[in-house]
Design an enzyme around this catalytic site. Structure first.
Site, PDB file in Angstrom:
ATOM      1  N   LEU A   1       0.833  -1.210   0.000  1.00 37.03           N
ATOM      2  CA  LEU A   1       0.000   0.000   0.000  1.00 37.03           C
ATOM      3  C   LEU A   1       0.864   1.254   0.000  1.00 37.03           C
ATOM      4  CD1 LEU A   1      -2.833  -0.925   2.532  1.00 37.03           C
ATOM      5  CD2 LEU A   1      -2.546  -1.575   0.126  1.00 37.03           C
TER       6      LEU A   1
ATOM      7  N   GLY B   1      -1.382   6.704   0.042  1.00 34.32           N
ATOM      8  CA  GLY B   1      -1.587   7.828   0.951  1.00 34.32           C
ATOM      9  C   GLY B   1      -0.734   9.037   0.576  1.00 34.32           C
TER      10      GLY B   1
ATOM     11  N   ARG C   1       1.762  14.892   6.471  1.00 31.41           N
ATOM     12  CA  ARG C   1       2.717  15.394   7.459  1.00 31.41           C
ATOM     13  C   ARG C   1       4.167  15.417   6.963  1.00 31.41           C
ATOM     14  NH1 ARG C   1       1.359  11.528  12.009  1.00 31.41           N
ATOM     15  NH2 ARG C   1       3.162  12.409  13.049  1.00 31.41           N
TER      16      ARG C   1
ATOM     17  N   GLY D   1      -9.517   4.328   2.507  1.00 31.12           N
ATOM     18  CA  GLY D   1      -9.146   3.467   3.625  1.00 31.12           C
ATOM     19  C   GLY D   1      -8.312   2.271   3.191  1.00 31.12           C
TER      20      GLY D   1
END
Ligand code: UD1
Ligand code: CA
Length: 448
Positions: A8, A11, A15, A80
């Site tokens: 994965l 994302g 940050r 998600g």
């Protein structure tokens, strides 16, 4: 049991405060994504699917650069972790076996840990990798009973009692691919984040009468990177581990904490590495070589008995054969230095081949670049290149030939010949004394 990796990496990594997708930030000169993909390699996966989203084109190019067989799928909206894994299934159509979910931002999972997970898979349908967190923070919590994993609760959704648990979810999960696909199909998003949580598959599995368990690993392995500060911590942790491994392998490190390794640095036994040495990617150093202080190496090979530095720079394509010496302020790029070549001081050697035992004098430069093209310099064996020789490539110097100090060599030099290209020296007796007098007098006059 055939294995497919699902990595994965969709994302954004908000940050990180970066234009670069998070998984492409580097540790020891390699994107985190490569570390994660490499972690799965010992399992000899049949397939590797990378889920890309933010910066997908760049992530795709990077994944392919590491593994041309890797498949990259897109998750355009990050809904998600379960939704991310679901994107990988079309790429795995026809595959039968286990799926292992890894995170692109969790680069340090060890081979032993993955083996233990695969071992646990023999007795359980779903295997989750957990760890005892020193500071559990916002990690998902693992609720267990004996060797059974009952459920995973995300921090946001956890009760006070659940938040008090210290056994945390690393995110790494293994299950039969088809089972995983069926479990994920049932995951909803009715939770505090409104996301499809991969972690929900545990409860769903148990409701179906399947079993789930936890394999524990040291927290150091599950270190995730969410910020630049985490990245710096991960880099330091990686370097600490590489240094310890190097010492164990029989390499002398004069000051281990000052030596920085690349993610794939290979160094042989009985090598000696002095203080403040930096290894970039793709460096191999054979047994018994010596890398002296303040040297910088990348994309190069150093053979037995060679001595590099202090203050040497080896760039991609530098090939040093046995007993080669490359000394202070010498830069070597895309050049083969055959056995016993010495280039000990202040030189640039680029796009060149240098035969055995040839000596390169101080200040020699291969002028390889004409502003547009790169050209090659070929020097034979047992040649002697005088100090401050400019070798204007393309040019070749034969075996046993010499060049005079300060020469600019633009034409080939045959074997055994001496090439000189400098103006004859003129010496004028007494001239210096006279000149000094005149100049001193002029200065005195100015100061009056
Ligand atoms: C996740 C776990 C949590 C665990 C933690 C460990 C879930 C619901 N939670 O939380 O239990 O303790 O990791 O670090 O799984 N990703 C995608 N697409 C998405 C969402 C995420 O590709 O839609 C990728 C991210 O790029 C990242 C990984 O999945 O590599 C984890 O995502 P992240 O949002 O960091 O999950 P956490 O909230 O940390
Ligand atoms: Ca995370």
């Amino acid at each position: 049991m055939p294995i497919a990796l699902i990595v994965l990496g969709a994302g954004k990594g908000t940050r990180m405060n970066s234009d670069l997708p998070k998984v492409l930030h580097k540790i020891a000169h390699a994107p985190m994504l490569w570390h994660a993909m490499r972690a799965g390699r010992p399992l000899e996966p049949e397939a590797c699917v990378v889920v890309a989203g933010h910066g997908a084109d760049a992530v795709e190019a990077s994944a392919r650069a590491y593994d041309p067989m890797a498949q990259v799928v897109r998750q355009d909206e990050q809904l998600g972790t379960a939704h991310a894994v679901a994107q990988a299934f079309p790429a795995l159509e026809g595959f039968e076996g286990d799926a292992l979910v890894l995170y692109g931002d969790t680069p340090f999972i060890s081979e032993a840990t993955l083996e233990a997970m695969m071992q646990a898979r023999r007795a359980h349908d779903v295997v989750v990798l957990g760890f005892e967190a020193a500071d559990p923070g916002r990690y998902g919590r693992l609720v267990t009973e004996g060797d059974q994993l009952l459920k995973i609760v995300e921090y946001k959704d956890a009760s006070a009692a659940e938040r008090a648990l210290t056994l945390c979810n690393s995110g790494v999960v293994a299950a039969d691919k088809t089972t995983l696909q069926q479990l994920i199909a049932e995951v909803g998003n009715d939770n505090a984040s409104g996301e499809y949580y991969l972690t929900d598959i545990v409860e769903i599995a148990r409701a179906r009468g399947l079993s789930a368990t936890v394999v524990r690993c040291p927290e150091a392995e599950t270190m995730g990177v969410n910020s630049r500060a985490d990245l710096a911590v991960a880099e330091a942790a990686f370097q600490t581990r590489m240094r310890a491994e190097a010492l164990d392998l029989g390499i002398t490190l004069a000051a281990p904490e000052t030596v920085f390794f690349g993610w794939d640095t290979l160094i042989g036994r009985d090598c000696e590495v002095e203080q403040n040495v930096v290894f970039g990617p793709e460096v191999t150093v054979e047994s018994g070589a010596r890398i002296r202080a303040f040297s910088h190496l990348e994309g190069c090979h150093v053979s037995r008995g060679a001595v590099v530095g202090p203050y040497a720079r080896l760039r991609p394509g530098a090939e040093l054969a046995e007993d080669v010496h490359v000394g202070n302020f010498v830069e070597v790029k895309n050049a083969q230095l055959h056995a016993g070549v010495k280039a000990n001081h202040l030189s640039y050697i680029g796009d060149a081949e240098i035969g055995e035992k040839t000596n390169i004098g101080a200040g020699t430069i291969t002028c390889n670049y004409d502003g547009v093209f790169k050209h090659k310099t070929t020097i034979g064996r047992n040649a002697f290149i005088g100090s401050d020789t400019m070798l204007v490539a393309p040019v070749s110097i034969g075996d046993g030939a010499m060049t005079g100090s300060g020469s600019t060599i633009t034409k080939d030099v045959p074997p055994g010949a001496l090439a000189l290209s400098r103006a004859d020296q003129v010496t004028k007796d007494g001239f210096a004394t006279k000149l000094f007098k005149t100049l001193t007098a002029r200065k005195a006059k100015q100061q009056q």
